[in-house]
Motif scaffolding. Sequence first.
Motif, mmCIF file in Angstrom:
data_model
loop_
_atom_site.group_PDB
_atom_site.id
_atom_site.type_symbol
_atom_site.label_atom_id
_atom_site.label_comp_id
_atom_site.label_asym_id
_atom_site.label_seq_id
_atom_site.Cartn_x
_atom_site.Cartn_y
_atom_site.Cartn_z
ATOM 1 N N GLU A 1 0.826 -1.223 0.000
ATOM 2 C CA GLU A 1 0.000 0.000 0.000
ATOM 3 C C GLU A 1 0.855 1.265 0.000
ATOM 4 N N LYS A 2 1.947 1.236 0.739
ATOM 5 C CA LYS A 2 2.819 2.412 0.818
ATOM 6 C C LYS A 2 3.428 2.731 -0.544
ATOM 7 N N VAL A 3 3.926 1.726 -1.218
ATOM 8 C CA VAL A 3 4.539 1.933 -2.539
ATOM 9 C C VAL A 3 3.500 2.418 -3.539
ATOM 10 N N MET A 4 2.321 1.828 -3.526
ATOM 11 C CA MET A 4 1.268 2.245 -4.463
ATOM 12 C C MET A 4 0.840 3.687 -4.196
ATOM 13 N N ASP A 5 0.765 4.071 -2.933
ATOM 14 C CA ASP A 5 0.409 5.440 -2.580
ATOM 15 C C ASP A 5 1.458 6.414 -3.105
ATOM 16 N N LEU A 6 2.733 6.085 -2.905
ATOM 17 C CA LEU A 6 3.803 6.956 -3.386
ATOM 18 C C LEU A 6 3.840 7.022 -4.912
ATOM 19 N N LEU A 7 3.567 5.907 -5.585
ATOM 20 C CA LEU A 7 3.521 5.917 -7.052
ATOM 21 C C LEU A 7 2.366 6.769 -7.575
ATOM 22 N N SER A 8 1.224 6.705 -6.908
ATOM 23 C CA SER A 8 0.080 7.513 -7.365
ATOM 24 C C SER A 8 0.335 8.995 -7.135
ATOM 25 N N ILE A 9 1.005 9.343 -6.046
ATOM 26 C CA ILE A 9 1.375 10.739 -5.808
ATOM 27 C C ILE A 9 2.390 11.186 -6.853
ATOM 28 N N ASN A 10 3.320 10.315 -7.190
ATOM 29 C CA ASN A 10 4.314 10.613 -8.206
ATOM 30 C C ASN A 10 3.643 10.902 -9.557
ATOM 31 N N ALA A 11 2.600 10.168 -9.867
ATOM 32 C CA ALA A 11 1.903 10.361 -11.137
ATOM 33 C C ALA A 11 1.210 11.715 -11.219
ATOM 34 N N THR A 12 0.846 12.292 -10.091
ATOM 35 C CA THR A 12 0.186 13.605 -10.122
ATOM 36 C C THR A 12 1.152 14.725 -10.468
ATOM 37 N N LEU A 13 2.448 14.462 -10.381
ATOM 38 C CA LEU A 13 3.437 15.491 -10.691
ATOM 39 C C LEU A 13 3.653 15.683 -12.189
ATOM 40 N N ILE A 14 3.148 14.780 -13.001
ATOM 41 C CA ILE A 14 3.299 14.912 -14.448
ATOM 42 C C ILE A 14 2.333 15.998 -14.914
ATOM 43 N N PRO A 15 2.839 17.029 -15.597
ATOM 44 C CA PRO A 15 2.020 18.204 -15.908
ATOM 45 C C PRO A 15 1.094 18.058 -17.113
ATOM 46 N N ARG A 16 0.446 16.935 -17.263
ATOM 47 C CA ARG A 16 -0.509 16.780 -18.364
ATOM 48 C C ARG A 16 -1.763 17.596 -18.079
ATOM 49 N N ASN A 17 -2.306 18.183 -19.113
ATOM 50 C CA ASN A 17 -3.546 18.965 -19.013
ATOM 51 C C ASN A 17 -3.464 20.059 -17.951
#
Length: 127
Positions: free
Chosen positions: A47-63
């Motif tokens: 769960e910790k790794v998945m949470d950090l990966l999902s937060i990481n994905a929000t940093l991509i400046p798409r749209n």
Amino acid sequence: MEGTYILRGGRARRQPEHFTRDRYFRVEIFRATIDTQMAELNLKFNEKVMDLLSINATLIPRNGFLSFQANEICRSVEKYYPMDFNEQDMIAVEHQLNHFMVDASSSEDMKNIETVVQLCQSLVGTG
């Protein structure tokens, strides 16, 4: 392949009437393979790794950073790094993230960025 496939060496009570070998090899083995792979992924990515990966994905400046949420990043920082940030640091981080979002969404340099690596390179290049 169109012949009837009989489960477990004898006719199973719950087996459908038209359970063919083709269906067995295309569907049932596929399902078993996906289940096995999902079980392996669940063991490797907790769960910790998945949470950090999902937060990481929000940093991509798409749209224009539509998926960026400063409060979610702050929540993760509080959850996973409580000893590294005091309350004042957390307030500063949230303000900095909000300023970053405003600056990044209006920057021409960041409109073509598609990965976190490109984002980091751009941030290092701009100072």
